[in-house]
Design a protein around this motif. Structure first.
Motif, PDB file in Angstrom:
ATOM      1  N   GLN A 106      12.516  12.192  57.471  1.00 32.49           N
ATOM      2  CA  GLN A 106      13.814  12.068  56.804  1.00 32.49           C
ATOM      3  C   GLN A 106      14.863  12.950  57.482  1.00 32.49           C
ATOM      4  OE1 GLN A 106      13.811  12.702  52.584  1.00 32.49           O
ATOM      5  NE2 GLN A 106      16.011  12.465  52.400  1.00 32.49           N
ATOM      6  N   GLY A 107      16.008  12.322  57.789  1.00 36.68           N
ATOM      7  CA  GLY A 107      17.094  13.066  58.416  1.00 36.68           C
ATOM      8  C   GLY A 107      16.982  13.171  59.915  1.00 36.68           C
ATOM      9  N   ARG A 108      15.892  12.679  60.488  1.00 38.28           N
ATOM     10  CA  ARG A 108      15.749  12.711  61.953  1.00 38.28           C
ATOM     11  C   ARG A 108      15.125  11.417  62.469  1.00 38.28           C
ATOM     12  NH1 ARG A 108      10.777  15.743  63.532  1.00 38.28           N
ATOM     13  NH2 ARG A 108       9.457  15.924  61.691  1.00 38.28           N
ATOM     14  N   LEU A 110      16.485   7.483  63.348  1.00 35.47           N
ATOM     15  CA  LEU A 110      17.618   6.574  63.500  1.00 35.47           C
ATOM     16  C   LEU A 110      17.136   5.182  63.896  1.00 35.47           C
ATOM     17  CD1 LEU A 110      20.250   8.710  65.503  1.00 35.47           C
ATOM     18  CD2 LEU A 110      20.347   8.090  63.076  1.00 35.47           C
ATOM     19  N   PHE A 143      20.784   6.044  59.623  1.00 33.83           N
ATOM     20  CA  PHE A 143      19.595   6.818  59.293  1.00 33.83           C
ATOM     21  C   PHE A 143      18.630   5.914  58.540  1.00 33.83           C
ATOM     22  CE2 PHE A 143      22.426  10.558  59.781  1.00 33.83           C
ATOM     23  CZ  PHE A 143      21.594  11.379  60.531  1.00 33.83           C
ATOM     24  N   ARG A 195      24.323  14.810  60.936  1.00 32.10           N
ATOM     25  CA  ARG A 195      23.130  15.093  60.141  1.00 32.10           C
ATOM     26  C   ARG A 195      23.184  14.282  58.856  1.00 32.10           C
ATOM     27  NH1 ARG A 195      23.719  18.873  55.958  1.00 32.10           N
ATOM     28  NH2 ARG A 195      25.748  19.902  55.864  1.00 32.10           N
ATOM     29  N   LEU A 196      22.060  14.231  58.197  1.00 30.65           N
ATOM     30  CA  LEU A 196      21.955  13.518  56.928  1.00 30.65           C
ATOM     31  C   LEU A 196      22.026  14.523  55.798  1.00 30.65           C
ATOM     32  CD1 LEU A 196      21.472  10.811  55.476  1.00 30.65           C
ATOM     33  CD2 LEU A 196      19.013  11.275  55.624  1.00 30.65           C
ATOM     34  N   ALA A 201      25.509  10.330  55.464  1.00 34.88           N
ATOM     35  CA  ALA A 201      25.664  10.834  56.823  1.00 34.88           C
ATOM     36  C   ALA A 201      26.897  11.729  56.925  1.00 34.88           C
ATOM     37  CB  ALA A 201      25.770   9.673  57.804  1.00 34.88           C
TER      38      ALA A 201
END
Length: 217
Positions: A106-108, A110, A143, A195-196, A201
Protein backbone atom coordinates in the motif's frame (compact mmCIF):
# COMPACT_ATOMS: atom_id res chain seq x y z
CA UNK A 1 13.65 9.88 -0.28
CA UNK A 2 15.30 12.94 -1.89
CA UNK A 3 19.00 12.31 -2.40
CA UNK A 4 18.56 8.55 -2.47
CA UNK A 5 18.05 6.14 -5.33
CA UNK A 6 14.56 4.72 -5.57
CA UNK A 7 14.71 1.01 -6.39
CA UNK A 8 11.80 -0.14 -8.54
CA UNK A 9 10.57 -3.64 -9.33
CA UNK A 10 8.47 -3.92 -12.50
CA UNK A 11 5.87 -6.66 -13.00
CA UNK A 12 4.78 -7.50 -16.54
CA UNK A 13 3.24 -10.19 -18.71
CA UNK A 14 3.93 -9.01 -22.25
CA UNK A 15 5.98 -6.80 -24.52
CA UNK A 16 7.13 -4.34 -21.88
CA UNK A 17 6.87 -1.09 -23.84
CA UNK A 18 6.12 0.82 -20.64
CA UNK A 19 9.12 -0.89 -19.03
CA UNK A 20 11.25 0.41 -21.92
CA UNK A 21 9.94 3.92 -21.33
CA UNK A 22 10.92 3.61 -17.65
CA UNK A 23 14.37 2.27 -18.53
CA UNK A 24 14.96 5.11 -20.99
CA UNK A 25 13.72 7.72 -18.52
CA UNK A 26 15.84 6.36 -15.68
CA UNK A 27 18.96 6.78 -17.82
CA UNK A 28 18.49 10.56 -17.86
CA UNK A 29 21.06 12.62 -15.92
CA UNK A 30 19.97 13.18 -12.33
CA UNK A 31 17.34 10.43 -12.33
CA UNK A 32 16.73 8.88 -8.94
CA UNK A 33 14.93 5.88 -10.48
CA UNK A 34 16.73 2.54 -10.65
CA UNK A 35 14.85 -0.40 -12.17
CA UNK A 36 16.15 -3.07 -9.82
CA UNK A 37 14.38 -6.10 -11.30
CA UNK A 38 11.72 -7.20 -13.76
CA UNK A 39 9.42 -10.09 -12.89
CA UNK A 40 7.09 -11.78 -15.38
CA UNK A 41 4.47 -14.49 -14.99
CA UNK A 42 5.19 -15.67 -18.53
CA UNK A 43 8.58 -16.95 -19.64
CA UNK A 44 7.94 -15.69 -23.19
CA UNK A 45 7.23 -12.09 -22.14
CA UNK A 46 9.33 -9.87 -24.41
CA UNK A 47 9.77 -7.41 -21.54
CA UNK A 48 12.27 -9.87 -20.04
CA UNK A 49 14.51 -9.42 -23.08
CA UNK A 50 14.26 -5.65 -22.74
CA UNK A 51 15.38 -5.94 -19.12
CA UNK A 52 18.26 -8.28 -19.91
CA UNK A 53 19.46 -5.96 -22.68
CA UNK A 54 19.60 -3.17 -20.09
CA UNK A 55 21.47 -5.30 -17.56
CA UNK A 56 18.49 -5.56 -15.20
CA UNK A 57 17.85 -8.66 -13.08
CA UNK A 58 14.92 -10.78 -14.27
CA UNK A 59 12.78 -13.55 -12.82
CA UNK A 60 9.86 -15.65 -14.02
CA UNK A 61 7.13 -16.83 -11.68
CA UNK A 62 4.55 -18.87 -13.59
CA UNK A 63 1.14 -18.58 -11.95
CA UNK A 64 0.13 -21.93 -13.44
CA UNK A 65 2.51 -23.65 -11.04
CA UNK A 66 0.58 -22.53 -7.97
CA UNK A 67 -2.58 -23.73 -6.28
CA UNK A 68 -4.62 -20.55 -6.43
CA UNK A 69 -4.09 -16.81 -6.38
CA UNK A 70 -3.10 -16.51 -2.73
CA UNK A 71 -0.28 -19.04 -3.06
CA UNK A 72 1.04 -17.31 -6.18
CA UNK A 73 0.82 -13.88 -4.60
CA UNK A 74 2.65 -15.05 -1.48
CA UNK A 75 5.51 -16.38 -3.61
CA UNK A 76 5.48 -13.19 -5.69
CA UNK A 77 5.71 -11.01 -2.58
CA UNK A 78 8.68 -13.02 -1.33
CA UNK A 79 10.40 -12.66 -4.70
CA UNK A 80 9.75 -8.91 -4.89
CA UNK A 81 10.84 -8.29 -1.30
CA UNK A 82 14.13 -10.03 -2.01
CA UNK A 83 14.99 -6.98 -4.13
CA UNK A 84 13.88 -4.56 -1.36
CA UNK A 85 12.21 -2.03 -3.68
CA UNK A 86 10.73 1.28 -2.58
CA UNK A 87 8.20 1.06 -5.43
CA UNK A 88 6.46 -1.72 -7.36
CA UNK A 89 5.22 -0.86 -10.86
CA UNK A 90 2.63 -2.87 -12.79
CA UNK A 91 3.37 -2.61 -16.51
CA UNK A 92 0.88 -4.83 -18.28
CA UNK A 93 0.83 -7.47 -15.54
CA UNK A 94 -2.22 -9.52 -16.49
CA UNK A 95 -3.07 -10.85 -13.07
CA UNK A 96 -5.71 -9.68 -10.60
CA UNK A 97 -3.84 -9.30 -7.34
CA UNK A 98 -5.16 -10.44 -3.98
CA UNK A 99 -6.12 -8.06 -1.22
CA UNK A 100 -3.20 -9.27 0.88
CA UNK A 101 -0.74 -8.42 -1.89
CA UNK A 102 -2.21 -4.96 -2.43
CA UNK A 103 -2.20 -4.17 1.30
CA UNK A 104 1.41 -5.34 1.63
CA UNK A 105 2.51 -2.70 -0.90
CA UNK A 106 0.00 0.00 0.00
CA UNK A 107 1.28 3.42 -1.02
CA UNK A 108 4.11 2.00 -3.12
CA UNK A 109 2.25 0.16 -5.87
CA UNK A 110 1.43 1.94 -9.15
CA UNK A 111 -0.51 0.81 -12.21
CA UNK A 112 -1.27 2.28 -15.63
CA UNK A 113 -4.62 1.74 -17.31
CA UNK A 114 -5.59 2.56 -20.92
CA UNK A 115 -8.66 4.69 -20.21
CA UNK A 116 -9.65 7.86 -18.41
CA UNK A 117 -10.58 6.22 -15.14
CA UNK A 118 -13.10 5.76 -13.64
CA UNK A 119 -14.36 5.09 -17.18
CA UNK A 120 -13.81 1.64 -18.65
CA UNK A 121 -12.21 -0.41 -15.94
CA UNK A 122 -11.05 -3.80 -17.16
CA UNK A 123 -10.41 -4.79 -20.77
CA UNK A 124 -11.19 -3.58 -24.33
CA UNK A 125 -11.08 0.06 -23.27
CA UNK A 126 -10.43 1.58 -26.71
CA UNK A 127 -13.35 -0.17 -28.38
CA UNK A 128 -15.61 0.72 -25.47
CA UNK A 129 -14.68 4.40 -25.79
CA UNK A 130 -15.47 4.29 -29.50
CA UNK A 131 -18.75 2.44 -28.95
CA UNK A 132 -19.78 5.11 -26.45
CA UNK A 133 -19.04 7.91 -28.93
CA UNK A 134 -16.60 9.58 -26.54
CA UNK A 135 -14.92 12.77 -27.73
CA UNK A 136 -11.89 12.13 -25.51
CA UNK A 137 -9.95 9.09 -24.39
CA UNK A 138 -6.60 8.52 -22.74
CA UNK A 139 -4.73 6.72 -19.99
CA UNK A 140 -4.37 6.90 -16.23
CA UNK A 141 -1.68 6.20 -13.64
CA UNK A 142 -3.05 5.36 -10.23
CA UNK A 143 -2.11 3.93 -6.87
CA UNK A 144 -3.36 0.36 -6.60
CA UNK A 145 -6.02 -0.47 -4.03
CA UNK A 146 -8.21 -3.51 -3.56
CA UNK A 147 -10.76 -2.05 -5.99
CA UNK A 148 -9.86 -3.17 -9.53
CA UNK A 149 -8.58 -0.15 -11.49
CA UNK A 150 -10.03 1.99 -8.71
CA UNK A 151 -7.19 3.47 -6.69
CA UNK A 152 -6.47 7.20 -6.32
CA UNK A 153 -5.47 8.80 -9.61
CA UNK A 154 -2.04 10.37 -10.02
CA UNK A 155 -1.93 11.59 -13.63
CA UNK A 156 -4.07 11.25 -16.75
CA UNK A 157 -3.24 12.04 -20.38
CA UNK A 158 -6.26 13.14 -22.42
CA UNK A 159 -6.38 12.87 -26.20
CA UNK A 160 -9.11 13.66 -28.71
CA UNK A 161 -10.91 10.80 -30.42
CA UNK A 162 -10.70 11.38 -34.17
CA UNK A 163 -13.65 10.63 -36.49
CA UNK A 164 -11.72 7.92 -38.33
CA UNK A 165 -10.22 6.28 -35.25
CA UNK A 166 -10.30 2.51 -34.84
CA UNK A 167 -9.55 0.65 -31.65
CA UNK A 168 -6.07 -0.03 -33.04
CA UNK A 169 -5.28 3.56 -34.01
CA UNK A 170 -6.60 4.80 -30.68
CA UNK A 171 -4.51 2.23 -28.82
CA UNK A 172 -1.36 3.38 -30.63
CA UNK A 173 -1.91 7.01 -29.68
CA UNK A 174 -2.77 6.14 -26.10
CA UNK A 175 0.37 4.00 -25.83
CA UNK A 176 2.50 7.00 -26.77
CA UNK A 177 0.95 8.92 -23.88
CA UNK A 178 1.45 6.00 -21.49
CA UNK A 179 5.16 6.18 -22.26
CA UNK A 180 5.14 9.84 -21.15
CA UNK A 181 3.02 9.79 -18.01
CA UNK A 182 4.22 6.54 -16.41
CA UNK A 183 7.87 7.63 -16.17
CA UNK A 184 6.62 11.02 -14.94
CA UNK A 185 4.65 9.47 -12.06
CA UNK A 186 7.53 7.16 -11.14
CA UNK A 187 9.92 10.12 -11.17
CA UNK A 188 7.62 12.08 -8.85
CA UNK A 189 7.58 9.13 -6.45
CA UNK A 190 11.35 8.66 -6.60
CA UNK A 191 11.90 12.35 -5.86
CA UNK A 192 9.68 12.15 -2.79
CA UNK A 193 7.05 14.41 -4.36
CA UNK A 194 4.29 11.82 -4.77
CA UNK A 195 2.77 9.77 -2.00
CA UNK A 196 -0.49 8.20 -0.94
CA UNK A 197 -2.18 9.92 1.98
CA UNK A 198 -5.30 9.01 3.94
CA UNK A 199 -7.46 11.10 1.61
CA UNK A 200 -5.81 10.10 -1.66
CA UNK A 201 -2.80 10.94 -3.80
CA UNK A 202 -0.63 13.89 -2.74
CA UNK A 203 1.81 15.80 -4.96
CA UNK A 204 4.22 18.14 -3.18
CA UNK A 205 2.10 17.70 -0.07
CA UNK A 206 -1.09 18.92 -1.77
CA UNK A 207 -4.06 16.65 -2.54
CA UNK A 208 -4.42 15.90 -6.23
CA UNK A 209 -7.91 16.33 -7.72
CA UNK A 210 -10.04 13.22 -8.13
CA UNK A 211 -9.01 13.09 -11.79
CA UNK A 212 -5.32 13.34 -10.93
CA UNK A 213 -2.94 15.71 -12.70
CA UNK A 214 -4.35 16.23 -16.20
CA UNK A 215 -2.10 16.46 -19.25
CA UNK A 216 -3.44 17.39 -22.67
CA UNK A 217 -0.62 16.81 -25.16
Amino acid sequence: MPGDTCDVVVLLSGSGSNLQALIDSSAAPGSKVRVRAVIANRADAYGLQRAEAAGIATAVLDHKGFDGRDAFDAALMALIDGFAPQLVVLAGFMRILSGGFVRHYQGRLLNIHPSLLPLYKGLHTHQRALDAGDAEHGCSVHFVTEELDGGPLVVQAVIAVEPDDTAQSLAQRVHRQEHQIYPLAVRWFAEGRLRLGEEGALLDGQPLPASGHLIRP
